[in-house]
Design an enzyme around this catalytic site. Structure first.
Site, PDB file in Angstrom:
ATOM      1  N   PRO A   1       0.813  -1.225   0.000  1.00  0.00           N
ATOM      2  CA  PRO A   1       0.000   0.000   0.000  1.00  0.00           C
ATOM      3  C   PRO A   1       0.843   1.269   0.000  1.00  0.00           C
ATOM      4  CG  PRO A   1      -0.799  -1.565   1.645  1.00  0.00           C
ATOM      5  CD  PRO A   1       0.507  -2.092   1.155  1.00  0.00           C
TER       6      PRO A   1
ATOM      7  N   ARG B   1      -2.597  -7.768 -21.142  1.00  0.00           N
ATOM      8  CA  ARG B   1      -3.476  -7.399 -22.245  1.00  0.00           C
ATOM      9  C   ARG B   1      -2.821  -6.397 -23.193  1.00  0.00           C
ATOM     10  NH1 ARG B   1      -6.792  -3.136 -21.945  1.00  0.00           N
ATOM     11  NH2 ARG B   1      -8.585  -4.345 -22.699  1.00  0.00           N
TER      12      ARG B   1
END
Length: 250
Positions: free
Chosen positions: A90, A155
């Protein structure tokens, strides 16, 4: 081929996501290679301990450096021969489409999945090149962020998507700072709900203009913060001013 090495305490979490849909096909076609390494295999005791109490006290546990270093050094070929090592945390830089494009240009990416209260700080200081976060929230570990990074980057690898323009169009929209325009498919009418006539017209210039305006409107309504850094033309600004002046837009 783009190779991903994922270092994790929970290798079983990756079985299903990477063996379905486009990622499965991309692996079968050897466009991407995903390898999972269990950090616990490199623990230094029979209990496969990969965490310990933090020095100085405090709640929770901290991932130990020895198993992480051992897992990293076990990779074949060695990571010293090239590759990007990232810690998923984080506290890292926020992952976005620009980062995904950067990563897609690599030949090898190593993702270290943090857990518990974090990792020994020496991992950050000496073993990784970048720290990556997928957003301003805390998850139970870095496994889900690793899946997100692999999916978003894969992708963009040539051949992974059936239609290369899909990735280009999505990336262009994101990089322009706009949300994507509305999409429709057959049938042209369902329960009285119809597709906008312009999309059925066959006039490509009019369709592109409509899509641009819809993207501008959608971005203003849903993510107005994005417009502050969006690449807007004079025509875009003029449209927004005119559209916002209409009573029904307020």
């Amino acid at each position: 081929m783009l190779r991903f090495d994922i270092l994790t305490l929970f290798p079983e979490m990756f079985d299903s996501p990477f063996n379905a849909s486009l990622l499965k096909k991309a692996r079968e076609r050897e466009l991407i290679d995903i390898r999972i390494t269990d950090i616990r295999d490199f623990a230094l005791n029979k209990h496969r301990t990969a965490d310990d109490y933090p020095y100085g006290g405090g709640s929770g546990m901290v991932m130990k450096i020895e198993p992480i270093a051992g897992a990293l050094e076990s990779l074949d070929p060695p990571i010293t021969e090239g590759g990007l090592v990232c810690l998923l945390t984080p506290q890292g830089e926020v992952f976005n489409q620009k980062t995904a494009r950067e990563f897609a240009g690599e030949s090898r990416i190593v993702l270290i999945c943090g857990h518990y209260e974090g990792v020994d700080e020496r991992v950050r200081d000496h073993l990784v090149h970048r720290e990556i976060s997928i957003g301003d929230f805390v998850l139970t570990g870095g496994e889900l962020p690793a899946m997100v990074v692999v999916d978003a980057v894969s992708r963009l690898v040539s051949g992974v998507l059936g239609n290369e323009q899909s990735a280009e169009g999505d990336s262009f929209a994101v990089e322009q700072g706009l949300l994507e325009y509305p999409q429709y498919t057959r049938p042209a009418e369902f329960r009285g709900w119809t597709v906008p006539e312009v999309l059925l017209s066959g006039h490509h210039a009019e369709i592109e203009a409509w899509r641009r305006k819809e993207a501008l409107k959608r971005t203003f309504l849903r993510r107005p913060d994005l417009l502050k850094k969006a690449h807007l033309t004079d025509e875009d600004r003029a449209f927004l001013e005119l559209w916002l002046a209409r009573p029904e837009s307020k």
